[in-house]
Motif scaffolding. Structure first.
Motif, PDB file in Angstrom:
ATOM      1  N   GLU A 124       0.820  -1.200   0.000  1.00  0.00           N
ATOM      2  CA  GLU A 124       0.000   0.000   0.000  1.00  0.00           C
ATOM      3  C   GLU A 124       0.858   1.256   0.000  1.00  0.00           C
ATOM      4  O   GLU A 124       0.517   2.254  -0.651  1.00  0.00           O
ATOM      5  CB  GLU A 124      -0.938  -0.013   1.214  1.00  0.00           C
ATOM      6  CG  GLU A 124      -1.969  -1.130   1.147  1.00  0.00           C
ATOM      7  CD  GLU A 124      -2.928  -1.111   2.315  1.00  0.00           C
ATOM      8  OE1 GLU A 124      -2.656  -0.369   3.290  1.00  0.00           O
ATOM      9  OE2 GLU A 124      -3.932  -1.834   2.263  1.00  0.00           O
ATOM     10  N   ARG A 149      -2.459  -6.817  -2.745  1.00  0.00           N
ATOM     11  CA  ARG A 149      -2.649  -5.762  -1.750  1.00  0.00           C
ATOM     12  C   ARG A 149      -2.387  -4.389  -2.375  1.00  0.00           C
ATOM     13  O   ARG A 149      -3.164  -3.447  -2.202  1.00  0.00           O
ATOM     14  CB  ARG A 149      -1.702  -5.979  -0.570  1.00  0.00           C
ATOM     15  CG  ARG A 149      -1.794  -4.904   0.506  1.00  0.00           C
ATOM     16  CD  ARG A 149      -0.732  -5.080   1.582  1.00  0.00           C
ATOM     17  NE  ARG A 149      -0.893  -6.339   2.297  1.00  0.00           N
ATOM     18  CZ  ARG A 149      -0.122  -7.400   2.148  1.00  0.00           C
ATOM     19  NH1 ARG A 149       0.891  -7.370   1.300  1.00  0.00           N
ATOM     20  NH2 ARG A 149      -0.330  -8.498   2.832  1.00  0.00           N
ATOM     21  N   PHE A 153      -5.239  -1.427  -3.284  1.00  0.00           N
ATOM     22  CA  PHE A 153      -5.103  -0.036  -2.835  1.00  0.00           C
ATOM     23  C   PHE A 153      -5.299   0.919  -4.015  1.00  0.00           C
ATOM     24  O   PHE A 153      -5.989   1.936  -3.895  1.00  0.00           O
ATOM     25  CB  PHE A 153      -3.735   0.181  -2.201  1.00  0.00           C
ATOM     26  CG  PHE A 153      -3.525   1.573  -1.687  1.00  0.00           C
ATOM     27  CD1 PHE A 153      -3.945   1.926  -0.411  1.00  0.00           C
ATOM     28  CD2 PHE A 153      -2.906   2.540  -2.475  1.00  0.00           C
ATOM     29  CE1 PHE A 153      -3.758   3.223   0.063  1.00  0.00           C
ATOM     30  CE2 PHE A 153      -2.716   3.832  -2.010  1.00  0.00           C
ATOM     31  CZ  PHE A 153      -3.149   4.175  -0.735  1.00  0.00           C
ATOM     32  N   THR A 157      -8.305   3.551  -4.147  1.00  0.00           N
ATOM     33  CA  THR A 157      -7.850   4.922  -3.956  1.00  0.00           C
ATOM     34  C   THR A 157      -7.881   5.744  -5.241  1.00  0.00           C
ATOM     35  O   THR A 157      -8.224   6.933  -5.219  1.00  0.00           O
ATOM     36  CB  THR A 157      -6.407   4.929  -3.398  1.00  0.00           C
ATOM     37  OG1 THR A 157      -6.365   4.146  -2.213  1.00  0.00           O
ATOM     38  CG2 THR A 157      -5.951   6.344  -3.077  1.00  0.00           C
TER      39      THR A 157
END
Length: 240
Positions: A124, A149, A153, A157
Motif C-alpha cells: 500500500e 494488496r 489499494f 484509492t
C-alpha cells in the motif's frame, strides 16, 4: 497475431512492445535514464520497477538492495531518495532515477508499465508513493504488481489509474482467483513460459495479456501468438 483488443487498449505499445527495464545494454544499464531514452528513441513502451525509499519516495530500481547493480549491500528502504539517487549503476555515470524523473523524461511520449515491488508488506505504501507522483501525469501509464494488496489499494484509492496483476507459474488456480477478486485488474502480465495455458487464454477474452520476459526469438513468436504485447529484452524484441 496481435489481438483486435489492442485497438481499444489505452496502454497498447504498438509494434515495439514494452522494453524490459528500458532498452538496456552495457553502456545503458537496466532501469537507467539512458535505457529509457533509448527506448523512447526506438518508439518502445517502457516497463520498469519501483522500490520504496526510506523517505517514502518511488525509486526506479528492481532489487531490494544495491548489491547486484551498485556494488554495496544497502537496502533501498534504509536510505532516502537523495542518497539512492547518487548510487552509480554498474559503475557507469548513470544514477538511480526517481519515478518523478522518469515521468519528466517520458512526458507521455511512450506508454509506461510500472511494476510495484512489495517488500515486507509495504504494497500500500509503494502504491501510494507511485500515485502521488502520477497525479497530473497525462501520458499512457499503468501500475502492476505481484501484490494484490498493492493493486487493491490502487483500485480503491485511484480507480481511474490502469492496474494489472503480474502472475507466474507459482500462482495456482485458487491464488489467481483470490488475487483477481481483490485487485479487479484491467490487464494481466503473465510469465512467457505459461502464456499458452487455457486459463491465460480465457483471461485474454476479458482483458489484455502482456507477457514477460521475452528474451529469445522463440519467446517473441510465442508472445505474438498467445499475448497482446511482449515485455522484452535482447533477442526477444517483437517482429513486424
Amino acid at each position: 497475431m496481435r489481438s483486435s483488443r489492442s485497438a481499444t487498449d489505452p496502454l497498447d505499445p504498438g509494434p515495439g512492445g514494452f522494453a524490459h527495464r528500458g532498452l538496456h545494454d552495457d553502456s545503458a544499464p537496466e532501469n537507467s535514464m539512458a535505457a529509457f531514452r533509448a527506448a523512447i528513441e526506438r518508439g518502445c513502451g517502457i516497463e520498469c520497477d519501483l522500490q520504496l525509499s526510506g523517505c517514502n519516495s518511488a525509486m526506479v530500481f528492481h532489487d531490494r538492495d544495491g548489491r547486484r547493480l551498485c556494488g554495496h549491500e544497502e537496502r533501498v528502504a534504509h536510505h532516502d531518495a537523495a542518497s539512492i539517487g547518487g548510487w552509480s549503476i554498474n559503475g557507469t555515470a548513470e544514477k538511480v532515477p526517481s519515478l518523478a524523473q522518469l515521468l519528466e523524461l517520458v512526458d507521455g511520449r511512450v506508454p509506461l508499465l510500472l511494476e510495484l515491488k512489495e517488500e515486507h508488506r509495504n504494497g500500500e505504501r509503494i502504491a501510494a508513493a507511485a500515485l502521488r507522483d502520477l497525479h497530473g501525469y497525462d501520458g499512457p501509464v499503468a501500475l502492476m504488481s505481484f501484490s494484490a494488496r498493492a493493486m487493491r489499494f490502487v483500485r480503491t484509492t485511484a480507480p481511474e489509474v490502469r492496474r494489472g496483476l503480474v502472475l507466474s507459474d507459482r500462482d495456482i488456480a485458487m491464488r489467481r482467483w483470490d488475487k483477481r477478486q481483490r485487485a479487479q485488474p484491467h490487464f494481466l502480465a503473465v510469465k512467457v513460459a505459461i502464456i499458452g495455458r487455457g486459463w491465460v487464454q480465457s483471461a485474454r477474452d476479458e482483458m489484455p495479456v502482456y507477457s514477460w520476459t521475452a528474451r529469445t526469438a522463440a519467446d517473441a513468436a510465442k508472445v505474438a501468438r498467445y499475448a497482446d504485447a511482449p515485455i522484452w529484452e535482447g533477442d526477444g524484441h517483437p517482429r513486424p
